[in-house]
Design a protein around this motif. Structure first.
Motif, mmCIF file in Angstrom:
data_model
loop_
_atom_site.group_PDB
_atom_site.id
_atom_site.type_symbol
_atom_site.label_atom_id
_atom_site.label_comp_id
_atom_site.label_asym_id
_atom_site.label_seq_id
_atom_site.Cartn_x
_atom_site.Cartn_y
_atom_site.Cartn_z
ATOM 1 N N SER A 105 0.863 -1.186 0.000
ATOM 2 C CA SER A 105 0.000 0.000 0.000
ATOM 3 C C SER A 105 0.897 1.234 0.000
ATOM 4 O O SER A 105 2.111 1.124 0.267
ATOM 5 C CB SER A 105 -0.906 0.030 1.236
ATOM 6 O OG SER A 105 -0.129 0.246 2.404
ATOM 7 N N GLY A 106 0.289 2.389 -0.249
ATOM 8 C CA GLY A 106 1.046 3.638 -0.138
ATOM 9 C C GLY A 106 1.533 3.822 1.291
ATOM 10 O O GLY A 106 2.674 4.237 1.528
ATOM 11 N N MET A 107 0.663 3.511 2.267
ATOM 12 C CA MET A 107 1.058 3.661 3.671
ATOM 13 C C MET A 107 2.201 2.705 4.027
ATOM 14 O O MET A 107 3.074 3.049 4.832
ATOM 15 C CB MET A 107 -0.137 3.441 4.602
ATOM 16 C CG MET A 107 -1.125 4.605 4.653
ATOM 17 S SD MET A 107 -0.374 6.238 4.895
ATOM 18 C CE MET A 107 0.443 6.058 6.471
ATOM 19 N N ILE A 110 5.303 4.377 2.780
ATOM 20 C CA ILE A 110 5.688 5.535 3.605
ATOM 21 C C ILE A 110 6.235 5.083 4.958
ATOM 22 O O ILE A 110 7.311 5.509 5.389
ATOM 23 C CB ILE A 110 4.471 6.481 3.781
ATOM 24 C CG1 ILE A 110 4.106 7.116 2.431
ATOM 25 C CG2 ILE A 110 4.744 7.550 4.839
ATOM 26 C CD1 ILE A 110 2.728 7.748 2.379
ATOM 27 N N TYR A 131 -1.495 13.776 3.415
ATOM 28 C CA TYR A 131 -2.596 12.802 3.433
ATOM 29 C C TYR A 131 -2.895 12.389 4.885
ATOM 30 O O TYR A 131 -1.961 12.205 5.683
ATOM 31 C CB TYR A 131 -2.195 11.598 2.564
ATOM 32 C CG TYR A 131 -3.069 10.404 2.812
ATOM 33 C CD1 TYR A 131 -4.428 10.453 2.515
ATOM 34 C CD2 TYR A 131 -2.554 9.236 3.367
ATOM 35 C CE1 TYR A 131 -5.249 9.356 2.781
ATOM 36 C CE2 TYR A 131 -3.360 8.140 3.622
ATOM 37 C CZ TYR A 131 -4.710 8.216 3.331
ATOM 38 O OH TYR A 131 -5.517 7.148 3.596
ATOM 39 N N GLU A 174 4.817 16.523 0.725
ATOM 40 C CA GLU A 174 3.797 16.044 -0.218
ATOM 41 C C GLU A 174 3.479 17.225 -1.133
ATOM 42 O O GLU A 174 2.953 18.235 -0.672
ATOM 43 C CB GLU A 174 2.566 15.617 0.585
ATOM 44 C CG GLU A 174 1.535 14.870 -0.208
ATOM 45 C CD GLU A 174 0.400 14.386 0.702
ATOM 46 O OE1 GLU A 174 0.632 13.508 1.556
ATOM 47 O OE2 GLU A 174 -0.715 14.914 0.555
ATOM 48 N N ASN A 178 -2.341 16.880 -0.618
ATOM 49 C CA ASN A 178 -3.702 16.362 -0.559
ATOM 50 C C ASN A 178 -4.399 17.003 0.647
ATOM 51 O O ASN A 178 -3.898 16.852 1.759
ATOM 52 C CB ASN A 178 -3.610 14.831 -0.378
ATOM 53 C CG ASN A 178 -4.948 14.148 -0.409
ATOM 54 O OD1 ASN A 178 -5.987 14.791 -0.523
ATOM 55 N ND2 ASN A 178 -4.939 12.831 -0.287
ATOM 56 N N ASP A 206 6.290 12.750 -1.462
ATOM 57 C CA ASP A 206 5.120 11.989 -1.900
ATOM 58 C C ASP A 206 4.678 12.572 -3.251
ATOM 59 O O ASP A 206 4.194 13.698 -3.331
ATOM 60 C CB ASP A 206 4.000 12.098 -0.856
ATOM 61 C CG ASP A 206 2.815 11.204 -1.196
ATOM 62 O OD1 ASP A 206 2.551 11.012 -2.401
ATOM 63 O OD2 ASP A 206 2.139 10.723 -0.276
ATOM 64 N N THR A 208 2.445 11.245 -5.343
ATOM 65 C CA THR A 208 1.236 10.536 -5.765
ATOM 66 C C THR A 208 0.387 11.354 -6.735
ATOM 67 O O THR A 208 -0.133 10.813 -7.722
ATOM 68 C CB THR A 208 0.392 10.171 -4.514
ATOM 69 O OG1 THR A 208 1.164 9.298 -3.695
ATOM 70 C CG2 THR A 208 -0.907 9.496 -4.888
ATOM 71 N N PHE A 209 0.230 12.657 -6.487
ATOM 72 C CA PHE A 209 -0.743 13.448 -7.261
ATOM 73 C C PHE A 209 -0.311 13.688 -8.708
ATOM 74 O O PHE A 209 -1.153 13.783 -9.580
ATOM 75 C CB PHE A 209 -0.989 14.797 -6.567
ATOM 76 C CG PHE A 209 -2.145 14.770 -5.597
ATOM 77 C CD1 PHE A 209 -2.474 13.609 -4.921
ATOM 78 C CD2 PHE A 209 -2.900 15.903 -5.362
ATOM 79 C CE1 PHE A 209 -3.534 13.568 -4.024
ATOM 80 C CE2 PHE A 209 -3.969 15.884 -4.480
ATOM 81 C CZ PHE A 209 -4.284 14.710 -3.806
ATOM 82 N N SER A 228 1.443 6.369 -3.416
ATOM 83 C CA SER A 228 0.328 5.459 -3.283
ATOM 84 C C SER A 228 0.079 4.968 -4.712
ATOM 85 O O SER A 228 -0.488 5.692 -5.545
ATOM 86 C CB SER A 228 -0.917 6.172 -2.746
ATOM 87 O OG SER A 228 -2.017 5.295 -2.894
ATOM 88 N N THR A 230 -1.906 2.826 -5.497
ATOM 89 C CA THR A 230 -3.356 2.625 -5.569
ATOM 90 C C THR A 230 -3.983 3.649 -6.516
ATOM 91 O O THR A 230 -5.044 3.389 -7.090
ATOM 92 C CB THR A 230 -3.950 2.862 -4.149
ATOM 93 O OG1 THR A 230 -3.147 2.187 -3.183
ATOM 94 C CG2 THR A 230 -5.380 2.421 -4.053
ATOM 95 N N LYS A 231 -3.327 4.804 -6.659
ATOM 96 C CA LYS A 231 -3.910 5.939 -7.382
ATOM 97 C C LYS A 231 -3.546 5.867 -8.873
ATOM 98 O O LYS A 231 -3.932 4.939 -9.533
ATOM 99 C CB LYS A 231 -3.460 7.252 -6.730
ATOM 100 C CG LYS A 231 -3.508 7.235 -5.205
ATOM 101 C CD LYS A 231 -4.903 7.002 -4.663
ATOM 102 C CE LYS A 231 -4.995 7.304 -3.193
ATOM 103 N NZ LYS A 231 -5.443 6.218 -2.336
ATOM 104 N N ALA A 241 -1.727 -0.561 -3.468
ATOM 105 C CA ALA A 241 -0.280 -0.819 -3.532
ATOM 106 C C ALA A 241 0.482 0.481 -3.314
ATOM 107 O O ALA A 241 -0.101 1.571 -3.309
ATOM 108 C CB ALA A 241 0.104 -1.415 -4.892
ATOM 109 N N LEU A 360 -8.425 8.252 -5.512
ATOM 110 C CA LEU A 360 -8.231 9.170 -6.635
ATOM 111 C C LEU A 360 -7.344 8.512 -7.680
ATOM 112 O O LEU A 360 -6.769 7.453 -7.437
ATOM 113 C CB LEU A 360 -7.568 10.467 -6.123
ATOM 114 C CG LEU A 360 -6.239 10.285 -5.362
ATOM 115 C CD1 LEU A 360 -5.047 10.677 -6.208
ATOM 116 C CD2 LEU A 360 -6.244 11.087 -4.081
#
Ligand SMILES: Cc1ncc(COP(=O)(O)O)c(C=O)c1O
Length: 425
Positions: A105-107, A110, A131, A174, A178, A206, A208-209, A228, A230-231, A241, A360
């Motif tokens: 996961s992203g977590m 991290i 986040y 980040e 977020n 981070d 992710t965005f 993350s 997952t995004k 993931a 997202l």
């Protein structure tokens, strides 16, 4: 048997967009299949007992791996072919990266990174908002391990770095943040770290965005990019993931060792899905970003909307950072509605095409109310400092035809200003 893991760097001369389709897997090594097979396997055979003993020494860091060679596959909690193929594909497209690691996961990405790099008694600096899960880990969990996580106020980097230089282990940023999309100039923070005596601390971003398509933190002073996955990397809202990319192979090897002991690697099927998604990463992110820019016009001009946050609308310092650091504005939008939480809830409840859900970066458009969902555990002070207001809505723009999304937003915004009769009595 041919080793499908041998297929590395075959397309290093091509554009990352091409590498995202072709890097990480060689059909010639797996009976000619065009896309990679899945290896749903927990353990791997050794050629001899001596080989098993040798590779265990390598895995535990007692013996150095032969130069340029990959560690042998041992057990799927350490690594597996699908994980390595995705890691190769991600490393190949992230500018400045020499290594990548996949997580469950992203977590997991991290927490594993931070727990590898920060020791009890040390300090981590970060800027709000981050986040909600990351915020919880920093504020509630790290102090239990005697790690201080200090939120740096806007414009406060010089002071914070000077004050904490001696015990500073990690700076965590980040950007865009977020949910408000606030941007931080990474090169600027990196230079301040050097000037203020904190050059030994790691700079972790981070990403992710904007993902490796629109932003390359490793080219702007970062040591590690965390995701993350997952995004946008996964992109279809069908997996959870995480991932980390690094300039320094040895630094990432340390994080992978922690990953092995925490059991934080993702399983083969998820890694396979991620690798599948890499081939459409550019297509999806470019289309989503273009859609977002068109939708801004609808939001900006509607009387229900007080303020819109999107990098394409930035002015002044934020515009300068976006221009310098990012290739495109991306597809995350935040906007504040007149009328606070009741108006935001009326808007969200009136959506029909755009789904009311957290997360997202998937192909479908999603909207949520951060204050009562993803950021609900943040303190009042952090919510105020981060601009996460009662009327704030976060929108992740998908790949649908933009006029259909626009029509849905328009209808829901109309509903946001129409006060229902039971609220008026
Ligand atoms: C910016 C950001 N980083 C990290 C995470 C955590 O990722 P995951 O949910 O995959 O653990 C999220 C989740 O929403 C996020 O938005």
């Amino acid at each position: 048997m041919a080793d499908p893991r041998a297929a590395r760097n075959r397309f290093s001369h091509t554009h990352p967009q091409t590498r995202s389709v072709s890097e990480g897997f060689d059909p010639a090594l797996s009976v000619g299949v065009v896309r990679s097979p899945i290896y749903p396997v927990s353990t791997y055979c050794f050629e001899s007992a001596e080989q098993a003993a040798y590779w265990f020494e390598v895995a535990l860091g007692k013996t150095a791996a032969p130069a340029g060679a990959r560690p042998e596959l041992i057990y799927a909690r350490l690594n597996h072919p699908n994980g390595e193929m995705f890691e190769d594909a991600l490393r190949a497209v992230e500018k400045g990266a020499r290594a990548a690691a996949v997580f469950s996961s992203g977590m997991a990405a991290i927490t594993t990174t931070v727990l590898t790099l920060v020791k009890p008694g040390q300090t981590l600096l970060y800027q709000r908002p981050v986040y909600g899960g990351t915020d919880h880990f920093f504020r509630h969990m790290l102090p239990e391990w005697n790690v201080k996580a200090v939120a740096v106020p806007e414009g406060g980097w010089d002071d914070a770095l000077s004050t904490h230089a001696a015990e500073l282990a990690l700076v965590y940023i980040e950007t865009p943040a977020n949910p408000t999309l606030h941007m931080i100039d990474l090169q600027n923070v990196h230079e301040k770290m050097k000037r203020r005596g904190a050059q030994k601390a790691w700079l972790v971003v981070d990403n992710t965005f904007l993902g490796p398509v629109f932003q390359s933190p490793l080219l702007h002073g970062a040591d590690l990019s965390v995701y993350s996955a997952t995004k946008f990397l996964g992109g279809h809202s069908d997996l959870v993931a995480g991932a980390v990319t690094a300039k320094d192979v040895e630094l990432l090897a340390k994080i992978k060792a922690t990953r092995a002991f925490l059991g934080a690697i993702c399983e083969p099927f998820t890694a396979w899905l991620l690798q599948r998604s890499m081939a459409t990463l550019w297509l999806r992110m470019i289309k989503q970003s273009k859609n977002a820019v068109k939708l801004i016009q609808v939001l900006k001009t509607h009387p229900a909307v007080k303020k819109v946050y999107h990098p394409s609308l930035f002015v002044g310092e934020q515009a300068r950072v976006a221009e310098k650091q990012c290739n495109a504005p991306g597809s995350m939008i935040a906007f504040e509605l007149e009328g606070g939480q009741p108006a935001a809830f009326r808007f969200l409840n009136a959506l029909t095409l755009v789904k009311l859900a957290v997360s997202l970066g998937g192909v479908e458009s999603l909207a949520c109310h951060p204050r009562t969902t993803t950021a609900s555990e943040m303190s009042e002070e952090d919510l105020a400092a981060g601009g996460v207001t009662e009327g704030l809505v976060r929108l992740s723009v998908g790949v649908e035809y933009w006029r259909d999304i626009a029509a849905d937003l328009q209808r829901a915004l109309d509903a946001a200003i129409a006060v229902p009769t039971n609220e008026g009595t």
